[in-house]
Design a protein around this motif. Structure first.
Motif, mmCIF file in Angstrom:
data_model
loop_
_atom_site.group_PDB
_atom_site.id
_atom_site.type_symbol
_atom_site.label_atom_id
_atom_site.label_comp_id
_atom_site.label_asym_id
_atom_site.label_seq_id
_atom_site.Cartn_x
_atom_site.Cartn_y
_atom_site.Cartn_z
ATOM 1 N N THR A 17 -0.838 -0.939 6.900
ATOM 2 C CA THR A 17 -0.273 -0.448 6.652
ATOM 3 C C THR A 17 -0.338 1.004 7.773
ATOM 4 O O THR A 17 -1.063 0.342 9.505
ATOM 5 C CB THR A 17 -1.997 0.745 6.258
ATOM 6 O OG1 THR A 17 -1.270 2.100 5.705
ATOM 7 C CG2 THR A 17 -2.571 1.020 7.056
ATOM 8 N N ALA A 18 0.443 1.465 8.299
ATOM 9 C CA ALA A 18 0.952 3.074 8.980
ATOM 10 C C ALA A 18 0.987 4.326 8.135
ATOM 11 O O ALA A 18 1.089 5.010 7.465
ATOM 12 C CB ALA A 18 2.124 2.390 9.625
ATOM 13 N N TYR A 19 0.320 5.020 9.227
ATOM 14 C CA TYR A 19 0.400 6.613 9.352
ATOM 15 C C TYR A 19 0.754 7.344 10.445
ATOM 16 O O TYR A 19 -0.169 6.635 11.700
ATOM 17 C CB TYR A 19 -1.091 7.065 7.877
ATOM 18 C CG TYR A 19 -2.306 6.974 9.220
ATOM 19 C CD1 TYR A 19 -2.497 7.253 9.823
ATOM 20 C CD2 TYR A 19 -2.588 5.524 8.538
ATOM 21 C CE1 TYR A 19 -3.770 7.010 10.484
ATOM 22 C CE2 TYR A 19 -3.982 5.274 8.946
ATOM 23 C CZ TYR A 19 -4.560 5.789 9.780
ATOM 24 O OH TYR A 19 -6.012 5.257 10.185
ATOM 25 N N SER A 20 0.388 8.526 9.992
ATOM 26 C CA SER A 20 1.120 9.521 11.408
ATOM 27 C C SER A 20 -0.416 10.174 11.881
ATOM 28 O O SER A 20 -0.986 10.649 10.579
ATOM 29 C CB SER A 20 1.971 10.672 10.897
ATOM 30 O OG SER A 20 3.549 10.271 10.422
ATOM 31 N N ILE A 21 -0.450 11.042 12.854
ATOM 32 C CA ILE A 21 -1.938 11.624 13.116
ATOM 33 C C ILE A 21 -2.045 12.501 13.843
ATOM 34 O O ILE A 21 -0.653 12.983 14.066
ATOM 35 C CB ILE A 21 -2.451 10.305 13.983
ATOM 36 C CG1 ILE A 21 -2.932 9.242 13.705
ATOM 37 C CG2 ILE A 21 -3.528 10.925 14.226
ATOM 38 C CD1 ILE A 21 -3.756 8.874 14.509
ATOM 39 N N ASP A 22 -2.633 13.264 13.143
ATOM 40 C CA ASP A 22 -2.188 15.638 13.982
ATOM 41 C C ASP A 22 -2.405 15.104 14.339
ATOM 42 O O ASP A 22 -3.977 14.922 15.094
ATOM 43 C CB ASP A 22 -2.767 16.730 12.507
ATOM 44 C CG ASP A 22 -2.677 17.275 13.052
ATOM 45 O OD1 ASP A 22 -2.068 17.614 13.674
ATOM 46 O OD2 ASP A 22 -3.577 18.426 12.805
ATOM 47 N N ILE A 23 -1.924 15.560 16.056
ATOM 48 C CA ILE A 23 -2.950 15.354 17.514
ATOM 49 C C ILE A 23 -3.622 17.000 17.648
ATOM 50 O O ILE A 23 -4.401 16.643 17.987
ATOM 51 C CB ILE A 23 -1.336 15.093 18.503
ATOM 52 C CG1 ILE A 23 -0.061 16.301 18.368
ATOM 53 C CG2 ILE A 23 -0.803 14.014 18.454
ATOM 54 C CD1 ILE A 23 0.725 16.606 19.434
ATOM 55 N N ASN A 24 -3.194 17.761 16.818
ATOM 56 C CA ASN A 24 -3.774 18.531 17.113
ATOM 57 C C ASN A 24 -5.240 18.453 16.792
ATOM 58 O O ASN A 24 -6.051 19.110 17.151
ATOM 59 C CB ASN A 24 -3.716 19.962 16.193
ATOM 60 C CG ASN A 24 -2.048 20.569 16.278
ATOM 61 O OD1 ASN A 24 -2.375 20.098 18.458
ATOM 62 N ND2 ASN A 24 -1.255 20.862 16.620
ATOM 63 N N GLN A 25 -5.819 17.574 16.106
ATOM 64 C CA GLN A 25 -7.376 17.227 15.433
ATOM 65 C C GLN A 25 -7.812 16.084 16.490
ATOM 66 O O GLN A 25 -9.281 15.796 16.235
ATOM 67 C CB GLN A 25 -7.113 16.785 13.361
ATOM 68 C CG GLN A 25 -6.783 17.830 12.953
ATOM 69 C CD GLN A 25 -6.768 19.070 13.008
ATOM 70 O OE1 GLN A 25 -8.208 19.312 12.914
ATOM 71 N NE2 GLN A 25 -6.858 20.069 12.424
ATOM 72 N N LEU A 26 -6.615 15.884 17.507
ATOM 73 C CA LEU A 26 -7.966 15.364 17.578
ATOM 74 C C LEU A 26 -8.089 15.120 19.054
ATOM 75 O O LEU A 26 -7.880 16.122 19.759
ATOM 76 C CB LEU A 26 -6.604 13.689 18.374
ATOM 77 C CG LEU A 26 -5.864 11.763 18.908
ATOM 78 C CD1 LEU A 26 -6.506 11.307 17.576
ATOM 79 C CD2 LEU A 26 -4.953 11.984 19.434
ATOM 80 N N LYS A 27 -9.440 14.271 19.113
ATOM 81 C CA LYS A 27 -10.719 15.214 20.242
ATOM 82 C C LYS A 27 -10.414 14.378 21.746
ATOM 83 O O LYS A 27 -10.232 15.219 22.426
ATOM 84 C CB LYS A 27 -12.462 14.557 19.873
ATOM 85 C CG LYS A 27 -12.663 15.148 18.553
ATOM 86 C CD LYS A 27 -13.977 14.819 18.118
ATOM 87 C CE LYS A 27 -14.765 14.875 16.993
ATOM 88 N NZ LYS A 27 -15.488 14.508 16.017
ATOM 89 N N SER A 28 -9.636 13.382 21.494
ATOM 90 C CA SER A 28 -9.755 11.969 22.828
ATOM 91 C C SER A 28 -7.907 12.312 23.182
ATOM 92 O O SER A 28 -6.963 10.842 23.184
ATOM 93 C CB SER A 28 -10.147 10.468 22.741
ATOM 94 O OG SER A 28 -9.823 10.352 21.085
ATOM 95 N N LYS A 29 -7.430 13.462 22.867
ATOM 96 C CA LYS A 29 -5.459 13.151 23.082
ATOM 97 C C LYS A 29 -5.249 13.073 24.556
ATOM 98 O O LYS A 29 -4.373 12.434 25.377
ATOM 99 C CB LYS A 29 -4.852 14.342 22.457
ATOM 100 C CG LYS A 29 -5.323 15.754 23.301
ATOM 101 C CD LYS A 29 -4.380 16.371 22.319
ATOM 102 C CE LYS A 29 -5.032 18.340 22.333
ATOM 103 N NZ LYS A 29 -4.197 18.350 21.695
ATOM 104 N N ASP A 30 -6.325 13.401 25.246
ATOM 105 C CA ASP A 30 -5.997 12.753 27.264
ATOM 106 C C ASP A 30 -5.715 11.613 27.094
ATOM 107 O O ASP A 30 -4.900 11.253 27.891
ATOM 108 C CB ASP A 30 -7.640 13.409 27.841
ATOM 109 C CG ASP A 30 -7.309 15.401 27.996
ATOM 110 O OD1 ASP A 30 -6.238 15.667 27.436
ATOM 111 O OD2 ASP A 30 -8.125 15.635 27.771
#
Length: 161
Positions: free
Chosen positions: A143-156
């Motif tokens: 499977t594959a899906y898009s992730i909302d980057i605004n909800q990501l805690k470790s986007k750094d």
């Protein structure tokens, strides 16, 4: 005395990118081959892996720069497995080594994801859906899906430059 107020909203603009999570059991080189085939891109392995925690965890990293669309595509592994050997003393008649496998994650909040496909540049919704549908056409991808980057805690951890 006059008060001056500076507004810096336009100066510190967040990077815009699309992030797609990929679940599969393929090796990284095989997944890159299939993504290149199904998406019509040319990801190649970066000579240096992503290195976090001073070499304790490294993640395979592939990149392609699309000059026509002014877009940079990255595929990065989410899982890093390292094996350490530790001496066992006094626990048995024979001294032996114990193998310990440590697992580290690039994005810890998505531990079940094997790879992330990051597309730098703002991609509109229809283009994002087209890319996601082509990724899902790969038979070996569960499977594959898009992730909302605004909800990501470790986007750094997704800053590669």
């Amino acid at each position: 005395m006059a008060v001056h107020k500076l507004i810096l909203d336009d100066v510190f603009e967040e990077d815009l990118y699309t992030l797609i999570a990929i679940h599969c059991t393929l090796e990284d080189y095989r997944l890159v081959y299939l993504l290149n085939k199904y998406l019509g891109i040319s990801l190649i392995r970066n000579p240096l892996d992503l290195d976090y925690q001073n070499g304790k965890s490294t993640y395979s990293f592939f990149e392609w720069e699309d000059d026509k669309q002014q877009t940079i595509w990255n595929l990065v592994s989410n899982v890093c497995k390292t094996e350490d050997y530790r001496q066992r003393n006094g626990e048995s008649l024979f001294d032996s080594e114990e193998k310990i496998t440590r697992i580290a994650y690039l994005i810890p909040e998505y531990k079940m994801v094997n790879y992330f496909l990051k597309i730098d540049n703002e991609v509109n919704f229809s283009k994002q859906k087209y890319i996601l549908n082509n990724v899902l056409k790969v038979p070996q991808i569960a499977t594959a899906y898009s992730i909302d980057i605004n909800q990501l805690k470790s986007k750094d951890n997704l800053i590669f430059n």
